[in-house]
Motif scaffolding. Sequence first.
Motif, PDB file in Angstrom:
ATOM      1  N   SER A   1      -3.833  11.546   0.547  1.00  0.00           N
ATOM      2  CA  SER A   1      -3.142  11.235  -0.700  1.00  0.00           C
ATOM      3  C   SER A   1      -4.120  10.756  -1.765  1.00  0.00           C
ATOM      4  CB  SER A   1      -2.074  10.173  -0.436  1.00  0.00           C
ATOM      5  OG  SER A   1      -1.436   9.786  -1.613  1.00  0.00           O
ATOM      6  N   TRP A   2      -5.039   9.873  -1.360  1.00  0.00           N
ATOM      7  CA  TRP A   2      -6.037   9.359  -2.307  1.00  0.00           C
ATOM      8  C   TRP A   2      -6.925  10.481  -2.816  1.00  0.00           C
ATOM      9  CZ3 TRP A   2     -11.497   8.787  -1.402  1.00  0.00           C
ATOM     10  CH2 TRP A   2     -12.162   8.174  -2.457  1.00  0.00           C
ATOM     11  N   LYS A   3      -7.387  11.352  -1.910  1.00  0.00           N
ATOM     12  CA  LYS A   3      -8.238  12.471  -2.328  1.00  0.00           C
ATOM     13  C   LYS A   3      -7.508  13.387  -3.303  1.00  0.00           C
ATOM     14  CE  LYS A   3     -11.867  13.493  -1.251  1.00  0.00           C
ATOM     15  NZ  LYS A   3     -13.164  13.173  -1.855  1.00  0.00           N
TER      16      LYS A   3
ATOM     17  N   TYR B   1       0.844  -1.192   0.000  1.00  0.00           N
ATOM     18  CA  TYR B   1       0.000   0.000   0.000  1.00  0.00           C
ATOM     19  C   TYR B   1       0.880   1.242   0.000  1.00  0.00           C
ATOM     20  CZ  TYR B   1       1.032   0.782   4.954  1.00  0.00           C
ATOM     21  OH  TYR B   1       1.673   1.020   6.132  1.00  0.00           O
ATOM     22  N   GLY B   2       0.248   2.389  -0.235  1.00  0.00           N
ATOM     23  CA  GLY B   2       0.954   3.664  -0.225  1.00  0.00           C
ATOM     24  C   GLY B   2       1.202   4.169  -1.623  1.00  0.00           C
ATOM     25  N   SER B   3       1.582   5.421  -1.717  1.00  0.00           N
ATOM     26  CA  SER B   3       1.821   6.090  -2.983  1.00  0.00           C
ATOM     27  C   SER B   3       0.587   5.946  -3.857  1.00  0.00           C
ATOM     28  CB  SER B   3       3.084   5.535  -3.645  1.00  0.00           C
ATOM     29  OG  SER B   3       3.420   6.285  -4.777  1.00  0.00           O
ATOM     30  N   ASP B   4       0.755   5.475  -5.072  1.00  0.00           N
ATOM     31  CA  ASP B   4      -0.420   5.351  -5.944  1.00  0.00           C
ATOM     32  C   ASP B   4      -0.896   3.903  -6.070  1.00  0.00           C
ATOM     33  OD1 ASP B   4       1.625   4.347  -7.464  1.00  0.00           O
ATOM     34  OD2 ASP B   4       1.224   5.572  -9.223  1.00  0.00           O
ATOM     35  N   THR B   5      -0.557   3.054  -5.096  1.00  0.00           N
ATOM     36  CA  THR B   5      -1.026   1.673  -5.156  1.00  0.00           C
ATOM     37  C   THR B   5      -2.518   1.578  -4.877  1.00  0.00           C
ATOM     38  OG1 THR B   5      -0.555   1.235  -2.831  1.00  0.00           O
ATOM     39  CG2 THR B   5       1.199   0.728  -4.422  1.00  0.00           C
TER      40      THR B   5
ATOM     41  N   ASN C   1       0.576  -6.577   5.400  1.00  0.00           N
ATOM     42  CA  ASN C   1       0.677  -5.303   4.691  1.00  0.00           C
ATOM     43  C   ASN C   1       2.098  -4.772   4.776  1.00  0.00           C
ATOM     44  OD1 ASN C   1      -2.202  -4.746   4.031  1.00  0.00           O
ATOM     45  ND2 ASN C   1      -2.409  -4.927   6.239  1.00  0.00           N
ATOM     46  N   VAL C   2       2.478  -4.021   3.756  1.00  0.00           N
ATOM     47  CA  VAL C   2       3.783  -3.361   3.753  1.00  0.00           C
ATOM     48  C   VAL C   2       3.679  -2.123   2.865  1.00  0.00           C
ATOM     49  CG1 VAL C   2       4.729  -4.751   1.847  1.00  0.00           C
ATOM     50  CG2 VAL C   2       6.280  -3.693   3.496  1.00  0.00           C
ATOM     51  N   HIS C   3       4.270  -1.030   3.320  1.00  0.00           N
ATOM     52  CA  HIS C   3       4.240   0.218   2.554  1.00  0.00           C
ATOM     53  C   HIS C   3       5.209   0.124   1.384  1.00  0.00           C
ATOM     54  CE1 HIS C   3       4.581   4.485   1.586  1.00  0.00           C
ATOM     55  NE2 HIS C   3       3.432   4.637   2.249  1.00  0.00           N
ATOM     56  N   VAL C   4       4.846   0.717   0.263  1.00  0.00           N
ATOM     57  CA  VAL C   4       5.663   0.669  -0.946  1.00  0.00           C
ATOM     58  C   VAL C   4       7.062   1.244  -0.700  1.00  0.00           C
ATOM     59  CG1 VAL C   4       4.784   2.850  -1.890  1.00  0.00           C
ATOM     60  CG2 VAL C   4       5.633   1.080  -3.445  1.00  0.00           C
ATOM     61  N   ASP C   5       7.178   2.260   0.147  1.00  0.00           N
ATOM     62  CA  ASP C   5       8.503   2.823   0.459  1.00  0.00           C
ATOM     63  C   ASP C   5       9.381   1.805   1.175  1.00  0.00           C
ATOM     64  OD1 ASP C   5       7.688   5.212  -0.680  1.00  0.00           O
ATOM     65  OD2 ASP C   5       7.394   6.244   1.233  1.00  0.00           O
ATOM     66  N   ASP C   6       8.768   0.978   2.012  1.00  0.00           N
ATOM     67  CA  ASP C   6       9.538  -0.053   2.715  1.00  0.00           C
ATOM     68  C   ASP C   6       9.959  -1.171   1.759  1.00  0.00           C
ATOM     69  OD1 ASP C   6       9.584   1.181   5.234  1.00  0.00           O
ATOM     70  OD2 ASP C   6       7.552   0.484   5.641  1.00  0.00           O
TER      71      ASP C   6
END
Length: 142
Positions: A132-134, A3-7, A34-39
């Motif tokens: 971010s989504w908004k 998740y994160g960024s534009d995922t 779950n894991v953030h895209v930056d990680d």
Amino acid sequence: MVYGSDTLRYTTYFEQAEKGKVVVQGNGSNILANVHVDDVADAYVRIVEADPHVVTGQIFLLAEDRKASVLEVAQAFALAAGFKGKIETGQPWFIPIFDTNLLVDSSKAKRVLGWNPSRKDITVEAPILYKSWKASGLPATF
């Protein structure tokens, strides 16, 4: 689940919250790693920079330290979008495997790569992810 960024992972809960009704597939007790895209990106960099003899042929599993249930994620995302109602549970997942817990152990990545996720809990990230989504204007996805 990355998740994160534009995922846009789990953003359907934001959209549902804005429409006034949030429904979780199944009973929501299942846990998806779950894991953030930056990680994920940080782990990739560590792999590339590591001694090839240490990482070649190895598999590294990545996930946050906290394992939140799907219902906990939905609650956090709905709250971030201003939802105050009760979250409903619904039909089993469209992909039956998602009705079970999908957990991974990141200890090997931590031990071998020195990797440690900077985002420990997707539920804490929910307000930032909502903004971010908004701002993205993109449609919601699971």
